[in-house]
Scaffold this active site. Structure first.
Site, short mmCIF file in Angstrom:
data_model
loop_
_atom_site.label_atom_id
_atom_site.label_comp_id
_atom_site.label_asym_id
_atom_site.label_seq_id
_atom_site.Cartn_x
_atom_site.Cartn_y
_atom_site.Cartn_z
N HIS A 192 3.18 9.02 -6.65
CA HIS A 192 4.07 10.18 -6.70
C HIS A 192 4.89 10.17 -7.98
CE1 HIS A 192 7.63 12.59 -4.89
NE2 HIS A 192 6.71 13.42 -5.34
N HIS A 231 0.84 -1.21 0.00
CA HIS A 231 0.00 0.00 0.00
C HIS A 231 0.87 1.25 0.00
CE1 HIS A 231 -3.36 2.68 1.09
NE2 HIS A 231 -2.48 3.26 1.89
N GLU A 232 1.90 1.27 0.84
CA GLU A 232 2.78 2.44 0.88
C GLU A 232 3.56 2.57 -0.43
OE1 GLU A 232 2.35 4.60 3.07
OE2 GLU A 232 1.07 3.31 4.31
N HIS A 256 1.61 4.55 -2.84
CA HIS A 256 1.76 6.00 -2.75
C HIS A 256 3.02 6.47 -3.48
CE1 HIS A 256 -1.64 6.67 -0.24
NE2 HIS A 256 -1.16 5.99 0.80
#
Length: 236
Positions: free
Chosen positions: A110, A102-103, A106
Site C-alpha cells: 500500500h 505477511h500482513e 500488504h
C-alpha cells in the site's frame, strides 16, 4: 445445454470446487497448527514483529491492533490499521511471525503503491456487487424469452466474471506479500534460516487457499457458461 427439471450434471463442477477449497483449508489449518507450537528463537511476538517491520520500512502511519478470532489477520488500507488475530498478536511462534510479516507485506504494498493491490482495491465493490447480482440476473434470463433473455444472461455472466477477476488478481497480491515477508524475516535476523523455511511452509499453505478460491470461482463460471450456452444460442 440447459437442465431445468432434472439432475444437473454440471453440479459436479461445484462439488469439485468445494473439495478443492476444503483440502486447501485443511492444509493451512494443519500447517499452522504444527508451526504454532514452534517458538521463534528471539521470543518476539507477532505484534512486536509487525511494529519492527513497519518501522524498518519507514512506515509510521499504520497502527497495529488486536482483533478477535483465529487467522482473522488482515490489513485495512482505508484506516491504515494492521489487525492481528488473537492467535498471532501475542504469540511467539514461527507461524505467528510469518502471518504478521505477511500482513505487513500488504501495508508495504500500500505504501509503495503496488499496482495489483490498487487494482484489487478498486475491484472490491464491483466484485461484491457482481457476485450478489449475477445469479438473480441469470435466473431471470432463463425464465423469459427473446432478446431480453440473452441480455439478462450475458449481464449476469459479466457480473460474475468481475468477481472471478477479483479472485485472480488477488493471487499476485498475496504471493508478493508473502515474498516480501519472508525476505524481511530473513534479512532482519528475526528468524533463523531454518525458521524462515518453517514460516514459508505456513505462508505457502495459506496461499493455497487463494488458489483454491480462484479455481472454484473459475469452475463456477464454467458451469454458468455451460448452463446458459444452449439457451443463449436458442435466442439468437
Amino acid at each position: 445445454m440447459y437442465y431445468p427439471y432434472y439432475f444437473d450434471p454440471t453440479y459436479f463442477l461445484v462439488i469439485i470446487g468445494v473439495i478443492i477449497c476444503a483440502l486447501a483449508s485443511a492444509k493451512v489449518n494443519s500447517t499452522y497448527a504444527r508451526y504454532d507450537q514452534v517458538r521463534n528463537h528471539a521470543g518476539i511476538t507477532g505484534a512486536m514483529a509487525a511494529e519492527q517491520i513497519l518501522r524498518m520500512e519507514g512506515i509510521y502511519d499504520v497502527q497495529v491492533m488486536r482483533v478477535s478470532g483465529k487467522l482473522t489477520d488482515h490489513y485495512d488500507p482505508a484506516n491504515h490499521v494492521l489487525r492481528l488475530s488473537d492467535s498471532t498478536y501475542g504469540s511467539t511462534s514461527v507461524a505467528a511471525l510469518g502471518v504478521a510479516a505477511h500482513e505487513c507485506g500488504h501495508a508495504i504494498q500500500h505504501a509503495r503503491h503496488y499496482v495489483p493491490l490498487t487494482i484489487r482495491g478498486a475491484l472490491v465493490p464491483v466484485a461484491n456487487f457482481g457476485s450478489g447480482i449475477s445469479w438473480p440476473l441469470i435466473i431471470m434470463g432463463l425464465f423469459i424469452r427473446g432478446e431480453m433473455s440473452t441480455l439478462f444472461i450475458n449481464l449476469g455472466i459479466l457480473m460474475f466474471s468481475l468477481a472471478v477477476l477479483f479472485q485472480i488478481i488477488t493471487l499476485p497480491v498475496e504471493f508478493n506479500a508473502s515474498g516480501r515477508a519472508l525476505k524481511i524475516l530473513k534479512n532482519s535476523g528475526m528468524l533463523y534460516e531454518s525458521e524462515v523455511r518453517e514460516a514459508r511452509s505456513v505462508l505457502t499453505a495459506a496461499a493455497l487457499t487463494y488458489v483454491a478460491s480462484a479455481a472454484s470461482a473459475l469452475l463456477q463460471l464454467l458451469r454458468i457458461l455451460i448452463l446458459t450456452g444452449g439457451r443463449r444460442n436458442d435466442d439468437e
